[in-house]
Scaffold this motif. Structure first.
Motif, PDB file in Angstrom:
ATOM      1  N   ASP A 231       0.809  -1.218   0.000  1.00 40.88           N
ATOM      2  CA  ASP A 231       0.000   0.000   0.000  1.00 40.88           C
ATOM      3  C   ASP A 231       0.843   1.269   0.000  1.00 40.88           C
ATOM      4  O   ASP A 231       0.353   2.352  -0.354  1.00 40.88           O
ATOM      5  N   LYS A 232       2.107   1.143   0.362  1.00 39.73           N
ATOM      6  CA  LYS A 232       2.970   2.320   0.482  1.00 39.73           C
ATOM      7  C   LYS A 232       3.960   2.479  -0.678  1.00 39.73           C
ATOM      8  O   LYS A 232       4.304   3.601  -1.048  1.00 39.73           O
TER       9      LYS A 232
ATOM     10  N   TYR B 162       6.618   6.449  -2.924  1.00 38.65           N
ATOM     11  CA  TYR B 162       6.274   6.160  -1.525  1.00 38.65           C
ATOM     12  C   TYR B 162       5.033   6.976  -1.185  1.00 38.65           C
ATOM     13  O   TYR B 162       5.074   8.218  -1.171  1.00 38.65           O
ATOM     14  N   HIS B 163       3.914   6.279  -0.960  1.00 41.58           N
ATOM     15  CA  HIS B 163       2.647   6.953  -0.658  1.00 41.58           C
ATOM     16  C   HIS B 163       2.621   7.297   0.835  1.00 41.58           C
ATOM     17  O   HIS B 163       2.268   6.463   1.669  1.00 41.58           O
ATOM     18  N   TYR B 164       2.990   8.533   1.127  1.00 37.96           N
ATOM     19  CA  TYR B 164       3.095   8.972   2.518  1.00 37.96           C
ATOM     20  C   TYR B 164       1.720   8.963   3.186  1.00 37.96           C
ATOM     21  O   TYR B 164       1.560   8.506   4.319  1.00 37.96           O
ATOM     22  N   ASP B 165       0.731   9.482   2.493  1.00 37.06           N
ATOM     23  CA  ASP B 165      -0.657   9.433   2.955  1.00 37.06           C
ATOM     24  C   ASP B 165      -1.559   9.574   1.736  1.00 37.06           C
ATOM     25  O   ASP B 165      -1.094   9.446   0.594  1.00 37.06           O
ATOM     26  N   ASP B 166      -2.838   9.863   1.953  1.00 34.44           N
ATOM     27  CA  ASP B 166      -3.783   9.934   0.852  1.00 34.44           C
ATOM     28  C   ASP B 166      -3.528  11.118  -0.079  1.00 34.44           C
ATOM     29  O   ASP B 166      -4.021  11.130  -1.211  1.00 34.44           O
ATOM     30  N   LYS B 167      -2.767  12.107   0.375  1.00 33.54           N
ATOM     31  CA  LYS B 167      -2.530  13.306  -0.432  1.00 33.54           C
ATOM     32  C   LYS B 167      -1.119  13.380  -1.022  1.00 33.54           C
ATOM     33  O   LYS B 167      -0.940  13.882  -2.131  1.00 33.54           O
TER      34      LYS B 167
ATOM     35  N   THR C 172       2.535  11.820  -2.290  1.00 33.75           N
ATOM     36  CA  THR C 172       3.339  10.703  -2.790  1.00 33.75           C
ATOM     37  C   THR C 172       4.743  11.209  -3.077  1.00 33.75           C
ATOM     38  O   THR C 172       4.915  12.185  -3.829  1.00 33.75           O
TER      39      THR C 172
ATOM     40  N   TYR D 250       1.252  15.966  -5.014  1.00 37.32           N
ATOM     41  CA  TYR D 250       0.396  16.375  -3.892  1.00 37.32           C
ATOM     42  C   TYR D 250      -1.011  16.655  -4.409  1.00 37.32           C
ATOM     43  O   TYR D 250      -1.203  17.383  -5.399  1.00 37.32           O
TER      44      TYR D 250
END
Length: 535
Positions: free
Chosen positions: A358-359, A416-421, A423, A459
């Motif tokens: 997922d990340k 790397y997908h840091y969070d939903d907003k 990358t 972003y």
């Protein structure tokens, strides 16, 4: 894409031009570090990611995988260039003396023994826009308008390599409509056509002192002066008895230059295929065809500083009082039409994308570029009718022998997908130069192996609006040049570098001579930004 001279029967113009352009040197040369910031962040490794409309440049099959309706991506890149060149003044030469193999030393030539100056432009901008629109659940159409390559070099007009190259600028633009077809969840195809426009402007200084003996001899042997050769020999017997290599008609310190400016266009196509193993892994294959751009423009001589000396003044009455510049323009070196082909080599790419978890996303790209198609570059100069109707003025074609090899580039990168907003992105690319050796590294295209390191981010500003930003630094390996212009004023040299006196050599126009030096501490920093909108 991508070198010159006048004096008496001035027949020189060794157009190293198009050297830079010689073929989009795709793998160095004209190739820009990136086309969009979205791909720059991974050092161009994400051709199979298919995340926005700019994928049509890398693999048009990715259009069919874009989700949603109308999408628009607009980007801009700023390139900051740095580089140094050290010329070997003792090893660099001008036009060889008649009968000699080695060139004339430039150490005491005030017109060609200076420093190169800041030859790279400090800043260079590039940009592009891409759009995609789904027609239905199967077909998506797209359009890209972008700069696939370009370059700009500006040396000092009196630097050591001035007789090979003074300055050159190349601009290219590609209009690339495309279509993606999705057959099912696994298979998609893409097809695009390209209309490519280009502009090339190049200037080279003339080795007036070195070229004069050859041109004077050519004018006398071919009886191309406004008065018969027999009359010239009567007025100045030394020309025909002692020999032209011992006689000068040009005032010391005379200088001149030649400029070629051309515009043109070419057509091409690109194909793509994408295979999704599952929702986490997919592979892509892409092909962008060779394009031959038909360039056409003008050859313009600057002869304003070419003056005749006291010996020439003895001929002036017989020539109607014409100055040497007037003689050159009317009978020997008129401005004329220039035309040539600029080859953009074909390239084949294989790319890979895998969602590790997922990340983290992993991706890679390998691109093979057929730069061996650019074996040599020629620019033809059309014949001009003499104003008195007595015949035509022929100027041999200019050009260089490149002998480029096929090249390639390989990229690896990740998200790397840091969070939903947010990358985060990073990548590395190795770019193999097509230049085979120092003997074929022209100072107009000082290309070498490239190493590109990148970081970037995407972003999500709104649900339908994202922003990509990227920073890259590309290092060019230090390299050497020992380039020899094989066009010795009016004809090409023999294979061993000796003068071809057979009279059967390929006609050409050039300075001859050698540039020897090295290029070092060269780097390109690239700042990219891209806005992606969904409607």
């Amino acid at each position: 894409m991508v070198s010159y001279q006048p004096v008496f029967a001035l027949r020189a113009l060794s157009l190293s031009m198009l050297c830079l352009a010689a073929g989009h040197t795709f793998a160095g040369g004209l190739d820009l570090p990136t086309v969009t910031a979205a791909h720059q962040g991974t050092s161009n490794a994400n051709g199979a990611e298919a995340n926005d409309p700019s994928v049509l440049y890398y693999n048009p099959a990715g259009l069919a995988r874009l989700k949603g309706g109308l999408q628009v991506s607009q980007g801009f890149s700023l390139l900051i260039l740095n580089g140094k060149v050290e010329a070997d003044k003792a090893g660099s030469t001008g036009t060889p003396k008649m009968g000699d193999t080695e060139g004339r030393s430039l150490e005491n030539d005030r017109n060609a023994n200076g420093e190169p100056g800041t030859f790279w432009p400090r800043l260079l901008g590039a940009g592009g826009a891409f759009i995609s629109l789904p027609v239905d659940d199967i077909v998506t159409v797209g359009l890209g308008v972008f700069a696939p390559g370009g370059g700009n070099l500006n040396y000092k007009s009196n630097w050591t390599g001035a007789y090979q190259i003074d300055s050159i600028a190349i601009e290219l633009i590609n209009i690339n409509p495309s279509i993606g077809i999705r057959f099912d969840e696994q298979h998609s195809l893409g097809l695009g056509v390209s209309v490519i426009g280009g502009h090339i402007r190049q200037r080279t200084q003339i080795d007036v002192v070195g070229v004069e003996p050859y041109l004077l001899k050519s004018a006398l042997d071919n009886d191309t002066l406004p008065v018969p050769t027999s009359q010239v020999c009567t007025l100045l017997p030394p020309l025909c008895t002692i020999g032209t290599s011992n006689i000068s008609l040009v005032k010391a310190g005379s200088t001149g230059s030649a400029k070629v400016e051309m515009y043109g266009y070419g057509l091409g196509f690109n194909l793509g295929y994408m295979f999704a193993v599952n929702d986490k892994t997919r592979f892509g294959l892409a092909y962008r065809s060779e394009s031959t751009m038909k360039m056409r423009g003008k050859l313009e001589w600057d002869l304003s500083n070419v003056e005749g000396n006291s010996t020439y003044s003895l001929l002036q009455p017989a020539l109607g009082g014409a100055t040497l510049e007037e003689l050159l323009r009317s009978s020997l070196r008129p401005d004329t039409t220039a035309k040539g082909d600029l080859i953009l080599p074909a390239r084949t790419s294989a790319n890979f994308f895998h969602k590790l978890n997922d990340k983290i996303d992993l991706m890679a790209d390998f691109t093979f570029i057929e730069t061996s198609a650019v074996d040599k570059i020629r620019v033809e100069f059309l014949d001009v009718k003499k104003k008195d109707g007595s015949g035509t003025i022929k100027q041999g074609a200019g050009g260089i022998d490149t002998k480029w090899k096929d090249s390639f580039k390989v990229s690896v990168g990740g998200n790397y997908h840091y969070d939903d907003k947010l990358t985060l992105k990073s990548g590395f690319q190795y770019d193999k130069t097509p230049v085979p050796s120092a003997e074929y590294r022209h100072p107009g295209a000082p290309d070498s192996d490239r190493y590109m390191f990148s970081v970037g981010a995407n972003y999500k500003l709104k649900k339908n609006l994202t922003l990509d930003a990227a920073y890259s630094v590309t290092f060019l390996a230090d390299s050497e040049s020992n380039y020899r212009d094989r066009c010795r004023v009016t004809s090409r040299e023999n294979e061993d570098g000796t003068e071809d006196t057979s009279g059967n050599a390929e006609p050409c126009t050039g300075n001859g001579g050698t540039f020897k030096g090295r290029f070092y501490d060269t780097s390109i920093q690239t700042l990219g930004i891209q806005m992606n909108q969904k409607f």
